[in-house]
Design an enzyme around this catalytic site. Sequence first.
Site, PDB file in Angstrom:
ATOM      1  N   TYR A  17       1.170  -1.273  -0.415  1.00 32.96           N
ATOM      2  CA  TYR A  17      -0.137   0.083  -0.424  1.00 32.96           C
ATOM      3  C   TYR A  17       0.995   1.579   0.373  1.00 32.96           C
ATOM      4  CZ  TYR A  17      -3.772  -3.052   0.971  1.00 32.96           C
ATOM      5  OH  TYR A  17      -4.622  -3.763   0.983  1.00 32.96           O
ATOM      6  N   HIS A  22      -4.584   6.409  -1.190  1.00 39.62           N
ATOM      7  CA  HIS A  22      -4.736   6.708  -0.281  1.00 39.62           C
ATOM      8  C   HIS A  22      -4.065   6.305   1.146  1.00 39.62           C
ATOM      9  CE1 HIS A  22      -9.165   6.161   1.338  1.00 39.62           C
ATOM     10  NE2 HIS A  22      -9.121   4.677   1.728  1.00 39.62           N
ATOM     11  N   ASN A  70      -9.382   1.786   7.645  1.00 35.71           N
ATOM     12  CA  ASN A  70     -10.817   1.904   8.415  1.00 35.71           C
ATOM     13  C   ASN A  70     -10.925   1.917   9.536  1.00 35.71           C
ATOM     14  OD1 ASN A  70     -10.519  -0.474   7.961  1.00 35.71           O
ATOM     15  ND2 ASN A  70     -12.549  -0.866   6.804  1.00 35.71           N
ATOM     16  N   ASP A  95      -6.493  11.799   2.648  1.00 29.66           N
ATOM     17  CA  ASP A  95      -6.184  11.454   1.087  1.00 29.66           C
ATOM     18  C   ASP A  95      -7.723  12.396   0.993  1.00 29.66           C
ATOM     19  OD1 ASP A  95      -7.150   8.856   1.614  1.00 29.66           O
ATOM     20  OD2 ASP A  95      -7.588   8.734  -0.246  1.00 29.66           O
ATOM     21  N   ASN A 116     -13.365   6.171   4.682  1.00 32.22           N
ATOM     22  CA  ASN A 116     -13.523   5.730   6.177  1.00 32.22           C
ATOM     23  C   ASN A 116     -12.901   5.632   7.395  1.00 32.22           C
ATOM     24  OD1 ASN A 116     -16.115   4.266   4.815  1.00 32.22           O
ATOM     25  ND2 ASN A 116     -14.014   2.437   3.555  1.00 32.22           N
TER      26      ASN A 116
END
Length: 193
Positions: A17, A22, A70, A95, A116
């Site tokens: 990631y 994100h 989240n 973001d 989230n």
Amino acid sequence: MSQVTALIGLGNPGAEYDATRHNAGFWLVDAIARSAHTELRPEKKFLGLYAKARVGDHELHLLNPTTFMNRSGAAVAALAQFFKLAPENLLVAHDELDLPPGQARYKTGGGHGGHNGLRDIISALGNQKQFHRVRIGIGHPGEARQVTHYVLGRPGKAEQEAIDNALHECQATLPFALDGDWAKAMNRLHSVK
């Protein structure tokens, strides 16, 4: 307005990631840590990577939660409880689909706008929304059903350069925000095209 004493970046942990849109909030916290010559280190009690940094005349807690986006609220609440921070002491970097790459905006309070990470933080803070945000533009894919794939994708070269420029401006305006001069911070950051 209360003094900001903590900057929390939002993103997802793990190498897969690192370079995804994100994680723009993580990128800002990483950049602040680098410029303050400090290193984010795992801190179990804050469920994330933590460092203390000196920015201008201010001591600043830096945190990148490692709980996944989240579940960011647990890390933010742990940091806030440990240091007895009010929501007004927090600046959350995240973001933002509603801004194009290259733009960033400061904001105080408001809802989660479908984000989230923000949704979970608001919930973890007992539905208190009065924390500050720095919204880092990543653009929108155009259709709602493409959003998940888009935010978890990597920006192209030109897009990444635009985001990096916005992060540079966030860094440049952060001292004004920490001084409580939100008008000056917003005036400069929001005028960047």
